[in-house]
Structure formats: C-alpha cells, structure tokens
Motif scaffolding. Sequence first.
Motif, PDB file in Angstrom:
ATOM      1  N   ASN A   1       0.958  -1.351  -0.063  1.00  0.00           N
ATOM      2  CA  ASN A   1       0.126  -0.080   0.054  1.00  0.00           C
ATOM      3  C   ASN A   1       0.713   1.236   0.087  1.00  0.00           C
ATOM      4  N   ARG A   2       1.836   1.209   0.883  1.00  0.00           N
ATOM      5  CA  ARG A   2       2.866   2.337   0.728  1.00  0.00           C
ATOM      6  C   ARG A   2       3.523   2.604  -0.340  1.00  0.00           C
TER       7      ARG A   2
ATOM      8  N   GLU B   1       1.700   4.159  -3.398  1.00  0.00           N
ATOM      9  CA  GLU B   1       1.282   5.510  -3.466  1.00  0.00           C
ATOM     10  C   GLU B   1       2.545   6.373  -4.085  1.00  0.00           C
ATOM     11  N   HIS B   2       3.856   5.610  -3.894  1.00  0.00           N
ATOM     12  CA  HIS B   2       4.913   6.614  -4.420  1.00  0.00           C
ATOM     13  C   HIS B   2       5.179   5.964  -6.104  1.00  0.00           C
TER      14      HIS B   2
END
Length: 228
Positions: free
Chosen positions: A214-215, A218-219
């Motif tokens: 998930n993290r 995002e990037h």
Amino acid sequence: MKSMSILTHKTSASSGHPVFRGKISSLPTRVSPVRHGAGEQGRVYFIEEVIRSTVLYDLLKVLRDAQQPDAWLASGAIYQNVWNALTGREAGHGIKDYDLIYHDEADTSYEAEDRVITSLVESCAPLGLPVEIRNQARVHLWFPKHFGMDYPKLGCSLESLLYYASTTHSVAARLHEDDRLQIEAPFGLEAMFQMQMLPNKVLQNEETFNRKANRLTEHWPELQIFPW
C-alpha cells in the motif's frame, strides 16, 4: 539452514565519483540493462551505476569505514532508487529509511547493538539520511515478541534477505576497500526491474507485505502487486 543462491558481481571503480542528489532521469538511457548485456549482469551494472550516481555511494563509504562485521546496505534504498531511475523520478523519492545491517555474534546484547546504532547514526548525520541499523545476529531474540512468530538464528547478514516479506526487496550492497561494489540478490533481480512486488511466504508476513504494498504504490503507481 536454507541454501542460498546469491548473485555476486564485483567491478573496479575509479575514485572521485560525484554525488548526484538531483533527478536521474537520464540513467535508464545511459546505463540500461540492454546496453550492458542481457539478463542479470546488465541489471547488476544498472544498480551499480544508480549507487555511484547518488548519495548511496557516500552512505556505503561511511558504512565501510565504520568496519562493522558483515555490514551491508539492504533493501529499500536500493530497489526504490532503481525504480526512481527507471521512472525518471528524483533520487531518494519515496524512500522512508536506509537499512544498514551487520552480523556480530560476539555480543548480541541490546546494549552492544545500541552502541553501534548511536555511532553509525552520528557518522551518517552529515548525509542527512534516516538510517535504520540492526545486528542480524540478534533478530531472532526480539522478532517473536514484536511480530508473534519465530525467526531463525542467522549465520550471516545475507541470510536475512531470505525472510523479507517480498522477494523483490531481497537485495543488498557493500563497498570494498578498493571501491569495488558487491551486489547480492538471492531471488534474482528481474522482478525489481519489471516493477513487480512478489510475496515471500517463508514466514507468515502477509500483513507486512500488504502494508508495504500500500505504501509503495502511493509513490510508484506503476508497481504491480502480486497478491499473497
């Protein structure tokens, strides 16, 4: 102990490499894996060029000079900067911290590890990088309490790469005294360069895998997540 199939490549390097902290969008053209040859060798060359073109090279020099046993830069700082180079993003984009690992069985106490952490944090301070330092010889002592599952006693730092939640993230680098870079990747590098996040089910790490996925998306929205 599990057997390890480790990719190793060492190259000579000249001194005085510039520190490049800006955008590295030219890297995919200048040092593409295809240019350096097909397969893993080309990917290793690409990683080496990314390291030498960014602050990672300075960090590896600090780590080498600290002379901690079996010390490596591992995981995110490497594969995430490769993704930044491949997608034309700035060096350092999306990197949460810089993982430094070592293996010292002589003293596996918390106090000994804390002294190493304090010393390395101070040495790395001029680089302005958030570093995370862990003695891999003592992970099995605290891991069950923190994560609720057993963890094997490791015989060396590189064995830790076998237990990351994603095999894509299993990569480490170190700098030798003669400035040769050594890259290790027990599961290979293809998934990293395809921007694929593959699960590693050797431990029950699904929660960690999903949280990281998930993290990271995002990037790097280009990232393809293979479900657990």
